[in-house]
Design a protein around this motif. Structure first.
Motif, mmCIF file in Angstrom:
data_model
loop_
_atom_site.group_PDB
_atom_site.id
_atom_site.type_symbol
_atom_site.label_atom_id
_atom_site.label_comp_id
_atom_site.label_asym_id
_atom_site.label_seq_id
_atom_site.Cartn_x
_atom_site.Cartn_y
_atom_site.Cartn_z
ATOM 1 N N ASP A 107 0.818 -1.206 0.000
ATOM 2 C CA ASP A 107 0.000 0.000 0.000
ATOM 3 C C ASP A 107 0.855 1.260 0.000
ATOM 4 O OD1 ASP A 107 0.906 -0.639 2.573
ATOM 5 O OD2 ASP A 107 -0.789 0.312 3.578
ATOM 6 N N TYR A 108 2.131 1.130 0.344
ATOM 7 C CA TYR A 108 3.002 2.299 0.411
ATOM 8 C C TYR A 108 3.429 2.810 -0.965
ATOM 9 C CZ TYR A 108 3.454 2.150 5.514
ATOM 10 O OH TYR A 108 3.211 2.208 6.866
ATOM 11 N N GLY A 112 -0.998 8.639 0.107
ATOM 12 C CA GLY A 112 -1.780 8.814 1.319
ATOM 13 C C GLY A 112 -2.626 10.066 1.329
ATOM 14 N N TRP A 155 0.250 -3.399 6.178
ATOM 15 C CA TRP A 155 0.076 -3.504 7.630
ATOM 16 C C TRP A 155 0.027 -4.976 8.070
ATOM 17 C CZ3 TRP A 155 -3.089 0.738 10.495
ATOM 18 C CH2 TRP A 155 -2.766 2.001 9.996
ATOM 19 N N GLY A 186 -5.063 2.703 7.748
ATOM 20 C CA GLY A 186 -4.848 1.607 6.814
ATOM 21 C C GLY A 186 -5.701 0.431 7.240
ATOM 22 N N GLU A 222 -11.211 -0.430 7.862
ATOM 23 C CA GLU A 222 -10.082 0.460 8.026
ATOM 24 C C GLU A 222 -9.989 0.919 9.470
ATOM 25 O OE1 GLU A 222 -11.025 4.878 6.823
ATOM 26 O OE2 GLU A 222 -11.787 3.558 5.239
ATOM 27 N N TYR A 263 -3.044 7.935 4.843
ATOM 28 C CA TYR A 263 -4.196 7.078 4.515
ATOM 29 C C TYR A 263 -3.777 6.128 3.402
ATOM 30 C CZ TYR A 263 -9.051 5.766 3.473
ATOM 31 O OH TYR A 263 -10.220 5.063 3.279
ATOM 32 N N SER A 264 -3.798 4.831 3.696
ATOM 33 C CA SER A 264 -3.402 3.862 2.663
ATOM 34 C C SER A 264 -4.328 2.647 2.643
ATOM 35 C CB SER A 264 -1.951 3.411 2.875
ATOM 36 O OG SER A 264 -1.770 2.792 4.141
ATOM 37 N N VAL A 265 -5.597 2.893 2.913
ATOM 38 C CA VAL A 265 -6.588 1.817 2.853
ATOM 39 C C VAL A 265 -6.754 1.358 1.410
ATOM 40 C CG1 VAL A 265 -8.986 1.176 3.334
ATOM 41 C CG2 VAL A 265 -7.769 2.753 4.866
#
Length: 308
Positions: A107-108, A112, A155, A186, A222, A263-265
């Motif tokens: 997700d990175y 974000g 995560w 996340g 999330e 924010y990386s959902v």
């Protein structure tokens, strides 16, 4: 079922959280082999080719990676060598052998800055060296082998290895109050459930052209790191284990070498539409983790996955 009739799945990597989970995963149609150093080195193309030749798999999962997010800031060349060039080496070796590859990303790769779950087609924009190396790895895999599935997740935590959940459980034994960041959002993803999902993708979709490309695979829902810690402590308290009170702090109060997306959902709608797979809600998975951790994470069996 005779062993010869099973799909042979070769996992590149054997010491990380995900590789360990894949080695423990059980499926009646799969035979999983994990390979790592010294047999396999992603920076050495010859070792990848020889590993593939030795194990004769039907599909390859690249779970090997440089995952130390903060260390990547001071060692960006090492992160790139493994996460980008190494991923390309693996994809090329698979193409030469006529094999599909499933590559694990993160997700990175996103900045974000979004306020709703990221979909696969959203613009990327990593804000740390680790994310940049993983995004470069995605490009390498796609360019080197058309028969690819790239799965982004994030995560990660498991009953083994070094991760946030295990750290929180340890701190609960040492402190009454634990300070935890509450402004990074996340989805905590339980590695045994993720491994089951990846294995199903390997069995049902890796060889199917209309199921190739980039997909997001993470638990549903999330939350932030403080939410995650509170869920872990509440589950532990119910089961008679250690718990602590969470002091919610901002990222500015806990500076790290690498910036993290606020924010990386990840939206997993595409994964569900293509494969019919959906991981459980992160809260239920956190409860399952705590139960195993308290029984003794080093010996307890992995609970059956409720992946649907």
């Amino acid at each position: 079922m005779p062993e010869t009739s099973k799909t042979r799945v070769l996992v590149l990597g054997k010491s990380g959280q995900l590789a360990q989970a894949l080695s423990r995963a059980r499926h009646p149609d799969a035979s999983v082999i994990c390979a790592g150093r010294p047999e396999l080195d992603l920076e050495n193309p010859a070792s990848i080719r020889s590993t593939i030749a030795r194990h004769a798999p039907d599909v390859v999962i690249n779970a090997g990676a440089f995952t130390a997010v903060d260390r990547a800031e001071s060692e960006p060349e090492s992160a790139m060598a493994i996460n980008a060039k190494g991923a390309g080496n693996a994809a090329t070796a698979c193409k030469e052998a006529g094999l599909p590859i499933i590559h694990i990303s993160t997700d990175y790769v996103f900045s974000g800055n979004k306020a709703a779950p990221y979909v696969e087609s959203d613009p990327t924009g990593p804000i740390n060296a680790y994310g940049r190396s993983k995004l470069a790895g995605e490009a390498e895999v796609a360019a080197c082998n058309p028969a690819h599935v790239i799965l982004r997740t994030g995560w990660l935590y498991a009953p083994w290895g070094t991760n946030f959940a295990r750290t929180m459980m340890r701190l609960a034994q040492e402190r009454e109050i634990v300070r935890v960041v509450s402004d990074q959002f996340g989805t905590p993803t339980y590695v045994p459930h993720l491994a089951e999902t990846i294995l199903r993708v390997a069995l049902t979709g890796a060889k199917t052209p209309d199921r190739r490309g980039v997909f997001h695979a993470a638990s549903s829902g999330e939350g932030n790191w403080a939410d995650f810690a509170e869920r872990l402590f509440a589950a532990s308290k119910r089961l008679g284990g250690p718990y602590a009170r969470v002091d919610r702090i901002g990222s500015a109060d806990y500076p790290t070498p690498a910036a993290r997306p606020a924010y990386s959902v990840l939206s997993t709608t595409k994964l569900h539409a293509a494969f019919g797979l959906e991981l459980p809600a992160w809260q239920a998975s956190a409860d399952a983790f705590v139960e195993i951790y308290l029984r003794d994470a080093s010996t307890a069996p992995v609970l059956p996955s409720p992946v649907a």
